[in-house]
Motif scaffolding. Structure first.
Motif, PDB file in Angstrom:
ATOM      1  N   TRP A 198     106.936  10.086  69.199  1.00 52.00           N
ATOM      2  CA  TRP A 198     108.021  10.906  68.929  1.00 52.00           C
ATOM      3  C   TRP A 198     108.431  11.235  67.573  1.00 52.00           C
ATOM      4  CZ3 TRP A 198     110.631  12.465  73.353  1.00 52.00           C
ATOM      5  CH2 TRP A 198     110.508  12.022  74.555  1.00 52.00           C
ATOM      6  N   ASP A 199     108.129  10.435  66.614  1.00 50.11           N
ATOM      7  CA  ASP A 199     108.244  10.950  65.236  1.00 50.11           C
ATOM      8  C   ASP A 199     107.323  11.726  64.494  1.00 50.11           C
ATOM      9  OD1 ASP A 199     106.061   9.376  65.135  1.00 50.11           O
ATOM     10  OD2 ASP A 199     106.814   7.675  63.755  1.00 50.11           O
ATOM     11  N   GLY A 200     106.467  12.247  65.327  1.00 48.56           N
ATOM     12  CA  GLY A 200     105.468  13.238  65.082  1.00 48.56           C
ATOM     13  C   GLY A 200     104.139  12.499  64.325  1.00 48.56           C
ATOM     14  N   ALA A 201     104.062  11.078  64.262  1.00 49.27           N
ATOM     15  CA  ALA A 201     102.753  10.473  63.640  1.00 49.27           C
ATOM     16  C   ALA A 201     101.801  10.896  64.788  1.00 49.27           C
ATOM     17  CB  ALA A 201     103.119   9.335  63.708  1.00 49.27           C
ATOM     18  N   ILE A 202     100.414  10.925  64.234  1.00 49.25           N
ATOM     19  CA  ILE A 202      99.278  11.161  65.192  1.00 49.25           C
ATOM     20  C   ILE A 202      98.167  10.415  64.790  1.00 49.25           C
ATOM     21  CG2 ILE A 202      97.497  12.922  65.274  1.00 49.25           C
ATOM     22  CD1 ILE A 202      99.601  14.907  65.019  1.00 49.25           C
ATOM     23  N   ALA A 203      97.306   9.955  65.714  1.00 50.77           N
ATOM     24  CA  ALA A 203      96.304   8.970  65.625  1.00 50.77           C
ATOM     25  C   ALA A 203      94.990   9.556  66.368  1.00 50.77           C
ATOM     26  CB  ALA A 203      96.576   7.590  65.938  1.00 50.77           C
ATOM     27  N   TYR A 247     104.279  17.202  71.430  1.00 46.42           N
ATOM     28  CA  TYR A 247     103.633  16.637  72.382  1.00 46.42           C
ATOM     29  C   TYR A 247     103.825  14.930  71.888  1.00 46.42           C
ATOM     30  CZ  TYR A 247     100.082  14.839  75.770  1.00 46.42           C
ATOM     31  OH  TYR A 247      99.602  14.335  77.014  1.00 46.42           O
ATOM     32  N   VAL A 248     104.284  14.172  72.972  1.00 47.05           N
ATOM     33  CA  VAL A 248     104.248  12.716  72.885  1.00 47.05           C
ATOM     34  C   VAL A 248     103.482  11.930  74.011  1.00 47.05           C
ATOM     35  CG1 VAL A 248     106.093  10.644  73.062  1.00 47.05           C
ATOM     36  CG2 VAL A 248     106.574  12.964  71.920  1.00 47.05           C
ATOM     37  N   GLY A 249     102.626  11.220  73.528  1.00 42.46           N
ATOM     38  CA  GLY A 249     101.617  10.228  74.313  1.00 42.46           C
ATOM     39  C   GLY A 249     100.274  10.740  73.889  1.00 42.46           C
ATOM     40  N   VAL A 250      99.363  10.292  74.689  1.00 42.14           N
ATOM     41  CA  VAL A 250      97.737  10.583  74.717  1.00 42.14           C
ATOM     42  C   VAL A 250      97.332  11.973  75.229  1.00 42.14           C
ATOM     43  CG1 VAL A 250      95.531   9.538  75.354  1.00 42.14           C
ATOM     44  CG2 VAL A 250      97.144   8.153  74.148  1.00 42.14           C
ATOM     45  N   LEU A 251      96.633  12.771  74.520  1.00 46.71           N
ATOM     46  CA  LEU A 251      96.246  13.865  74.920  1.00 46.71           C
ATOM     47  C   LEU A 251      94.637  13.956  74.676  1.00 46.71           C
ATOM     48  CD1 LEU A 251      97.610  17.491  75.002  1.00 46.71           C
ATOM     49  CD2 LEU A 251      95.411  17.170  73.515  1.00 46.71           C
ATOM     50  N   THR A 252      93.819  14.455  75.712  1.00 47.08           N
ATOM     51  CA  THR A 252      92.484  14.752  75.479  1.00 47.08           C
ATOM     52  C   THR A 252      92.026  16.065  75.456  1.00 47.08           C
ATOM     53  OG1 THR A 252      92.113  12.599  76.430  1.00 47.08           O
ATOM     54  CG2 THR A 252      90.189  13.638  76.363  1.00 47.08           C
ATOM     55  N   ILE A 253      91.170  16.504  74.683  1.00 44.17           N
ATOM     56  CA  ILE A 253      90.464  17.912  74.637  1.00 44.17           C
ATOM     57  C   ILE A 253      88.882  17.746  74.595  1.00 44.17           C
ATOM     58  CG2 ILE A 253      90.191  20.193  73.521  1.00 44.17           C
ATOM     59  CD1 ILE A 253      92.606  19.705  71.957  1.00 44.17           C
ATOM     60  N   GLU A 254      88.141  18.421  75.820  1.00 48.29           N
ATOM     61  CA  GLU A 254      86.858  18.269  76.021  1.00 48.29           C
ATOM     62  C   GLU A 254      86.307  19.488  75.369  1.00 48.29           C
ATOM     63  OE1 GLU A 254      86.191  18.059  80.144  1.00 48.29           O
ATOM     64  OE2 GLU A 254      87.102  16.177  80.567  1.00 48.29           O
ATOM     65  N   PHE A 255      85.250  19.422  74.597  1.00 47.66           N
ATOM     66  CA  PHE A 255      84.490  20.318  74.064  1.00 47.66           C
ATOM     67  C   PHE A 255      83.029  20.529  74.345  1.00 47.66           C
ATOM     68  CE2 PHE A 255      87.907  19.079  70.930  1.00 47.66           C
ATOM     69  CZ  PHE A 255      88.633  20.297  70.636  1.00 47.66           C
ATOM     70  N   PHE A 256      82.289  21.661  74.223  1.00 48.40           N
ATOM     71  CA  PHE A 256      81.156  21.951  74.032  1.00 48.40           C
ATOM     72  C   PHE A 256      80.594  21.695  72.640  1.00 48.40           C
ATOM     73  CE2 PHE A 256      82.077  24.341  78.076  1.00 48.40           C
ATOM     74  CZ  PHE A 256      81.569  23.392  78.882  1.00 48.40           C
ATOM     75  N   VAL A 257      79.516  21.164  72.476  1.00 56.30           N
ATOM     76  CA  VAL A 257      78.999  21.428  70.938  1.00 56.30           C
ATOM     77  C   VAL A 257      77.886  22.405  71.057  1.00 56.30           C
ATOM     78  CG1 VAL A 257      78.093  20.006  68.977  1.00 56.30           C
ATOM     79  CG2 VAL A 257      79.732  18.958  70.592  1.00 56.30           C
ATOM     80  N   MET A 258      77.844  23.497  70.162  1.00 59.28           N
ATOM     81  CA  MET A 258      76.690  24.336  70.397  1.00 59.28           C
ATOM     82  C   MET A 258      75.732  24.083  69.357  1.00 59.28           C
ATOM     83  SD  MET A 258      78.125  26.026  72.831  1.00 59.28           S
ATOM     84  CE  MET A 258      77.181  27.692  72.951  1.00 59.28           C
ATOM     85  N   ALA A 259      74.606  25.054  69.515  1.00 56.72           N
ATOM     86  CA  ALA A 259      73.283  24.559  68.597  1.00 56.72           C
ATOM     87  C   ALA A 259      73.550  24.661  67.046  1.00 56.72           C
ATOM     88  CB  ALA A 259      72.202  25.342  69.011  1.00 56.72           C
TER      89      ALA A 259
END
Length: 354
Positions: A198-203, A247-259
Motif C-alpha cells: 500500500w505504501d508503494g514499496a516493490i519487491a 497495484y497492491v499484492g503479488v502480480l505475475t507477468i509471463e514473457f517469451f525470451v527471443m533469440a
C-alpha cells in the motif's frame, strides 16, 4: 493504510488451491481468513476460519461479507471486476483493485495495455467474426494462435492455426469473441513475480524459467538461463505495470525470451502464480506470505532465493504417486486437497532444492 493486526480477518474471493495456500500463509502470521466462493467443499475452505458460499454477483451477500472482514483479496483472476467494486461500495478495502482485474480478464485489453506501456507483445488483433479472423490472418500470417478474449486458462479456449487454411471455420469453433496473436519463435518462457505494498514499496523474486505441456505449466526451474540484463528488463516492465495500476499484492507477468534476448509479454496474472510455488521452501518469504503482507499493510519480506530450484506440477493422476514422492528426502510435496483427480487438473506440486 494502517497495518492489520494479528487476529484481524482477511477475506479471500475464491476457494481453490491458491486460496488454500494464501490461507495457510495468513494463519502463520496470526490472521483469520474468510473465504467467499461459489464452490461447496473447496480446498481453501477446509483450512480457513469460515466460508461463505454464494454467487459472486450477489451484492447483498458481498455487502455482508465486507462487514465481516478487514481487507479483501482474490485468489484467481476471473473474479468479476464488478464483485470487487461491489465490495468497495460496501466499504471494504480490496486489493488488487477492480481496474487491474478487469484488464487482466480480457486478453485484448491486456495486450493493448502492454503496448500502451511500451511493453512489447506479439502482433495481435481483436476477432469478432470469421471475416475479422480472415483479415487478421492476411495481415499477421500463420502460424498464429486464436484465443478467447475472456476466461481461457491452462491451454483452454485456444486454437492453434498452423497454416492459413486452418483459419477456415476457426471462429465458429472458438464460439466467443477472440484475439489472434502472432506466433513467437521464442527460446524459452519466463515469468517475473513481483509484489507491491500500500505504501508503494516493490519487491521482486528471481526470474522463473517455465516449461509447459499441453498448455499447462509442468516444470519451473531457477536460476533462469537469462542474462542479468534480461532479468532487469522484466523487472522494469513489472514495475511499470504495478505503478500504473496502483497495484497492491503479488502480480505475475509471463514473457517469451527471443533469440536476441528481447522480451515479449505473453500475459499477466493479478495474483499469486503457479510458477512461484517454489518460494514456499526456496525463498526467505513465500509469494503467499508476501501477498498477505502486502494486502495487510505490513512491510514486504525479503525475496532472497536460498538454492537452485526445480518445481514440478502434479497433474491429474500424477498425484497418486504421493507415496514415492513422500519417501524422497529431496522432495517437498504439496497436495491441494482436491477430492478427485481428472486429466489436466492441478492436484499438487513438488519442489526440490539443489
Amino acid at each position: 493504510m494502517k497495518p492489520l493486526a494479528p487476529g484481524d480477518t482477511i477475506g479471500i474471493l475464491g476457494g481453490g488451491q491458491l486460496g488454500r495456500m494464501l490461507s495457510i500463509a495468513a494463519a502463520q502470521l496470526g490472521f483469520d481468513v474468510a473465504i467467499f466462493t461459489d464452490e461447496p467443499d473447496s480446498p481453501a475452505a477446509r483450512v480457513s476460519a469460515r466460508t461463505t458460499i454464494g454467487n459472486y454477483l450477489d451484492h447483498a451477500a458481498l455487502a455482508d461479507f465486507a462487514r465481516r472482514v478487514d481487507v479483501v483479496t482474490t485468489e484467481f483472476e476471473n473474479v468479476p471486476a464488478e464483485t470487487a467494486q461491489a465490495l468497495i461500495d460496501a466499504g471494504a478495502r480490496v486489493a488488487p483493485n477492480p481496474h487491474a482485474l478487469a484488464v487482466a480478464q480480457d486478453r485484448f485489453d491486456e495486450k493493448s495495455y502492454f503496448a500502451s506501456a511500451g511493453i512489447a507483445t506479439p502482433p495481435f488483433r481483436a476477432i469478432a467474426s470469421q471475416a475479422d479472423l480472415d483479415a487478421a490472418i492476411a495481415e499477421i500470417g500463420a502460424p498464429a494462435i486464436l484465443k478467447t478474449r475472456r476466461l481461457g486458462y491452462d491451454g483452454r479456449g485456444q486454437i492453434r492455426i498452423k497454416t492459413e487454411a486452418d483459419a477456415n471455420g476457426a471462429y465458429e469453433k472458438l464460439g466467443a469473441p477472440g484475439i489472434l496473436e502472432g506466433f513467437c519463435a521464442f527460446e524459452r518462457e519466463v515469468s517475473i513475480i513481483a509484489a507491491r505494498g500500500w505504501d508503494g514499496a516493490i519487491a521482486f523474486y528471481d526470474l522463473n524459467e517455465n516449461e509447459h505441456a499441453g498448455g499447462i505449466l509442468s516444470r519451473t526451474t531457477l536460476p533462469a538461463r537469462v542474462s542479468a540484463e534480461v532479468e532487469s528488463h522484466a523487472q522494469d516492465a513489472a514495475r511499470r505495470v504495478l505503478e500504473a495500476f496502483d497495484y497492491v499484492g503479488v502480480l505475475t507477468i509471463e514473457f517469451f525470451v527471443m533469440a536476441d534476448g528481447s522480451l515479449i509479454a505473453n500475459e499477466m496474472a493479478p495474483r499469486v502464480h503457479n510458477s512461484g510455488h517454489w518460494t514456499i521452501e526456496g525463498a526467505l518469504t513465500s509469494q503467499f506470505g508476501q501477498h498477505i503482507r502486502a494486502v495487510a499493510g505490513w512491510p514486504l519480506g525479503p525475496t532472497t532465493r536460498v538454492a537452485a530450484i526445480e518445481m514440478l506440477n502434479l497433474i491429474g493422476d500424477e498425484a497418486n504417486d504421493w507415496p514415492a514422492l513422500a519417501a524422497d528426502p529431496d522432495a517437498r510435496v504439496h497436495l491441494y486437497g482436491k477430492r478427485s483427480a481428472r486429466s489436466g487438473r492441478k492436484m499438487g506440486h513438488v519442489t526440490k532444492l539443489r
